[in-house]
Design an enzyme around this catalytic site. Sequence first.
Site, PDB file in Angstrom:
ATOM      1  N   ARG A  20      -7.949  -4.606  -3.019  1.00 50.18           N
ATOM      2  CA  ARG A  20      -7.485  -3.455  -3.798  1.00 50.18           C
ATOM      3  C   ARG A  20      -8.473  -3.190  -4.945  1.00 50.18           C
ATOM      4  O   ARG A  20      -8.268  -3.625  -6.075  1.00 50.18           O
ATOM      5  CB  ARG A  20      -6.080  -3.718  -4.335  1.00 50.18           C
ATOM      6  CG  ARG A  20      -5.073  -3.940  -3.246  1.00 50.18           C
ATOM      7  CD  ARG A  20      -3.660  -4.139  -3.772  1.00 50.18           C
ATOM      8  NE  ARG A  20      -2.822  -4.682  -2.721  1.00 50.18           N
ATOM      9  CZ  ARG A  20      -2.310  -3.975  -1.719  1.00 50.18           C
ATOM     10  NH1 ARG A  20      -2.512  -2.677  -1.658  1.00 50.18           N
ATOM     11  NH2 ARG A  20      -1.583  -4.556  -0.782  1.00 50.18           N
ATOM     12  N   CYS A  55       0.822  -1.213   0.000  1.00 47.41           N
ATOM     13  CA  CYS A  55       0.000   0.000   0.000  1.00 47.41           C
ATOM     14  C   CYS A  55       0.856   1.263   0.000  1.00 47.41           C
ATOM     15  O   CYS A  55       0.515   2.265  -0.631  1.00 47.41           O
ATOM     16  CB  CYS A  55      -0.932   0.010   1.208  1.00 47.41           C
ATOM     17  SG  CYS A  55      -2.054  -1.392   1.292  1.00 47.41           S
TER      18      CYS A  55
END
Length: 221
Positions: free
Chosen positions: A129, A46
């Site tokens: 995601r 991330c």
Amino acid sequence: MRMPLIGDDAPSFTAVTTQGQINFPEDYKGKWVILFSHPADFTPVCTTEFMTFASMQEEFRGMNTELIGLSIDSVFSHIAWLKRIEEKIEYKGMKNVEVKFPVIADLTMDVAKKYGMVQPNASTTQAVRAVFIIDTEAKVRAVLYYPLSAGRNMQEIKRLLTALQKNEAEKVATPANWQPGDDVIIPPPNTMEAVKERLGKTEEGKYCLDWFICLKKDAKK
């Protein structure tokens, strides 16, 4: 709740973010939006994604597009993580990266559930995601999902956004592996008369591989 599908109205929400409260879609009228989720703050994949998105924010704004991030973390966790990125993390030549786009604090999972970002077979406490590209009329135009372990390709997201905006502006389609500047596809004829008309005339910059697949040079090239 089911995830929004292409062509659906993007679910509306009010949320607390690192840039203050936002009301979607009211605060984004007339703009394209890339709404994306990430599993958690202070995680390595991330971090690389946020640095890359932040470094491209002005490119997206030049395309009339705003970024909105989301994870199931508090706003305080978001702020601490983003400050750490700015002050300490260097990756692929990027350093001192300031994340200026809003990141939604979604501890209640309200927004994540509206967009199908929580998928129980992957995790019940983290969002996958997800990427939603939403147009100026707050319609979902594209949906991308990645697992927790695989980072996204931001250049591909930008390429897809470019293709969608081109389709909107010029009413054309884009072929496999299309890149900005490449030839584009003209919509196929849908009557026999239109087929005959297409095959019977030539136009500069346009060419056909068969009656149903014709292309033209990019007008901006």
